[in-house]
Design a protein around this motif. Structure first.
Motif, short mmCIF file in Angstrom:
data_model
loop_
_atom_site.label_atom_id
_atom_site.label_comp_id
_atom_site.label_asym_id
_atom_site.label_seq_id
_atom_site.Cartn_x
_atom_site.Cartn_y
_atom_site.Cartn_z
N ALA A 7 0.83 -1.21 0.00
CA ALA A 7 0.00 0.00 0.00
C ALA A 7 0.86 1.25 0.00
O ALA A 7 0.54 2.25 -0.68
CB ALA A 7 -0.92 -0.01 1.21
N LEU A 8 1.98 1.23 0.74
CA LEU A 8 2.87 2.39 0.78
C LEU A 8 3.48 2.68 -0.58
O LEU A 8 3.46 3.83 -1.06
CB LEU A 8 3.97 2.17 1.82
CG LEU A 8 3.60 2.40 3.29
CD1 LEU A 8 4.72 1.94 4.21
CD2 LEU A 8 3.32 3.88 3.53
N PHE A 9 4.00 1.66 -1.23
CA PHE A 9 4.68 1.87 -2.51
C PHE A 9 3.70 2.13 -3.65
O PHE A 9 4.08 2.66 -4.69
CB PHE A 9 5.57 0.67 -2.83
CG PHE A 9 6.86 0.67 -2.06
CD1 PHE A 9 7.87 1.56 -2.37
CD2 PHE A 9 7.06 -0.23 -1.01
CE1 PHE A 9 9.05 1.57 -1.65
CE2 PHE A 9 8.24 -0.23 -0.29
CZ PHE A 9 9.24 0.68 -0.61
N GLN A 10 2.44 1.79 -3.46
CA GLN A 10 1.42 2.10 -4.46
C GLN A 10 0.69 3.41 -4.17
O GLN A 10 -0.21 3.80 -4.90
CB GLN A 10 0.39 0.96 -4.54
CG GLN A 10 0.96 -0.34 -5.09
CD GLN A 10 -0.08 -1.45 -5.16
OE1 GLN A 10 -1.28 -1.18 -5.21
NE2 GLN A 10 0.38 -2.69 -5.16
N GLY A 11 1.10 4.07 -3.08
CA GLY A 11 0.48 5.33 -2.73
C GLY A 11 -0.96 5.21 -2.27
O GLY A 11 -1.76 6.14 -2.44
N GLN A 12 -1.31 4.07 -1.67
CA GLN A 12 -2.68 3.81 -1.24
C GLN A 12 -2.83 3.92 0.29
O GLN A 12 -3.53 3.12 0.91
CB GLN A 12 -3.13 2.42 -1.71
CG GLN A 12 -3.06 2.21 -3.20
CD GLN A 12 -4.01 3.14 -3.95
OE1 GLN A 12 -5.05 3.53 -3.44
NE2 GLN A 12 -3.64 3.52 -5.16
N LEU B 216 5.02 13.06 -0.26
CA LEU B 216 6.02 12.29 0.49
C LEU B 216 6.33 11.02 -0.27
O LEU B 216 5.45 10.17 -0.46
CB LEU B 216 5.47 11.95 1.88
CG LEU B 216 6.43 11.25 2.85
CD1 LEU B 216 7.59 12.16 3.23
CD2 LEU B 216 5.68 10.79 4.11
N PRO B 217 7.58 10.85 -0.72
CA PRO B 217 7.92 9.65 -1.50
C PRO B 217 7.69 8.37 -0.68
O PRO B 217 7.74 8.39 0.55
CB PRO B 217 9.41 9.84 -1.83
CG PRO B 217 9.67 11.30 -1.64
CD PRO B 217 8.73 11.75 -0.57
N ALA B 218 7.46 7.29 -1.40
CA ALA B 218 7.20 6.01 -0.72
C ALA B 218 8.38 5.59 0.13
O ALA B 218 8.21 5.12 1.27
CB ALA B 218 6.87 4.93 -1.76
N TRP B 219 9.60 5.76 -0.40
CA TRP B 219 10.78 5.33 0.37
C TRP B 219 10.92 6.18 1.64
O TRP B 219 11.31 5.66 2.69
CB TRP B 219 12.04 5.44 -0.48
CG TRP B 219 12.41 6.85 -0.89
CD1 TRP B 219 12.07 7.49 -2.05
CD2 TRP B 219 13.17 7.78 -0.12
NE1 TRP B 219 12.57 8.77 -2.07
CE2 TRP B 219 13.26 8.97 -0.90
CE3 TRP B 219 13.80 7.74 1.12
CZ2 TRP B 219 13.94 10.11 -0.46
CZ3 TRP B 219 14.48 8.87 1.57
CH2 TRP B 219 14.54 10.03 0.78
N ALA B 220 10.56 7.47 1.55
CA ALA B 220 10.64 8.32 2.74
C ALA B 220 9.59 7.90 3.77
O ALA B 220 9.84 7.96 4.98
CB ALA B 220 10.45 9.78 2.34
N SER B 221 8.43 7.48 3.30
CA SER B 221 7.39 7.01 4.22
C SER B 221 7.87 5.77 4.97
O SER B 221 7.64 5.64 6.19
CB SER B 221 6.11 6.69 3.44
OG SER B 221 5.59 7.83 2.82
N VAL B 222 8.53 4.87 4.25
CA VAL B 222 9.03 3.64 4.89
C VAL B 222 10.11 3.97 5.91
O VAL B 222 10.12 3.45 7.03
CB VAL B 222 9.56 2.66 3.83
CG1 VAL B 222 10.21 1.45 4.49
CG2 VAL B 222 8.45 2.22 2.89
#
Length: 277
Positions: free
Chosen positions: A18-23, A30-36
């Protein structure tokens, strides 16, 4: 055990997908990698604070000499926490930091499909509704941001107390409490203490032999270094008795918070099922 491992693996797979798909409800831009990275970093901070509380339970039963023998850095951190009212201030600041971190983590990991988007991995709507409850994210944070750190801290408390990060987090929590964000907690605590007539443990248990020492000190007219050490040790013992009560209360509050969170999630799921029906 295998069921728990499989469930945790599923939780990680769904959350990362879900994070890498922006869901998710993560902030736009906020980029997916930054969210992780932010997700893992905040869980580490929360986990360290959880483990530190357990480590303080172990250290509170040790004398200053035993602490110094184990680790001078741990002794320094314990002195910082147990000095004056620092323990209560640390617990208040710690709770504020943990609450803020968990709020951000919940925002990052909550799955939210935009209208018109397909379900994750093409699963059924019922299973997608289960993903959307946030229970999988709660499972990740419960294990990786709390339970693992508590188990490690109970087995090796000085790993936490001796870490340079411990000093930084203690000072951060004290600084957050000094901001006055939750200073009303002191007023409410004193009101509750007055209403229920709470007293420190040493007033119930007694100091055991303090009167004799005080009489001898009065006869001499001055306190020798040895007697000063004894006074300091008794004062530290009183602080630690109070600290045991505060730490125990904090642990009980965490358990009640987890129970309330679990109950609210069940109520939310029941309400969604009724609405869907």
């Amino acid at each position: 055990t295998m069921f728990s491992v499989a469930l945790l693996a599923l939780a990680w797979a769904v959350t990362l997908a879900a994070l890498f798909q922006g869901q998710t409800d993560a902030w736009d831009g906020l980029p997916a990698w930054a969210s992780v990275v932010l997700f893992l970093g905040l869980m580490a901070v929360v986990g360290f604070l959880e483990g530190l509380q357990i480590a303080l339970f172990a250290a509170i039963n040790l004398t200053d000499d035993e602490l110094k023998a184990q680790s001078p850095h741990a002794h320094h951190n314990c002195q910082l926490v147990f000095e004056g009212q620092n323990l209560a201030a640390f617990l208040i600041g710690r709770q504020i930091v943990v609450t803020i971190c968990m709020f951000v983590v919940a925002r990052i990991t909550t799955i939210s499909l935009e209208e018109g988007h397909a379900n994750l991995w093409g699963v059924s709507d019922g299973l997608q509704d289960f993903f959307n409850t946030g229970l999988l994210g709660a499972l990740i944070t419960a294990i990786h941001a709390s339970l693992i750190w508590r188990v490690i801290a109970s087995a090796a408390p000085f790993v936490f107390l001796s870490s340079p990060l411990t000093t930084m987090l203690i000072r951060l929590c004290l600084a957050v409490e000094q901001s006055g964000l939750c200073s009303v907690a002191w007023i409410l605590a004193r009101a509750q203490k007055f209403v229920f007539q709470f007293h420190p443990d040493h007033e119930y248990l007694g100091d055991g032999g303090d009167d004799d020492d005080d009489d001898d000190a009065g006869k001499v007219g001055a306190t020798s270094p040895t007697e000063e050490d004894g006074v300091d040790r008794r004062r530290m013992s009183q602080h630690r008795e109070s600290a045991r009560f505060l730490l125990s209360s904090s642990r009980n509050n965490v358990s009640r918070r987890d129970s309330l969170l679990s109950s609210s999630l069940r109520i939310s799921m029941a309400a969604e099922a009724i609405a869907a029906a």
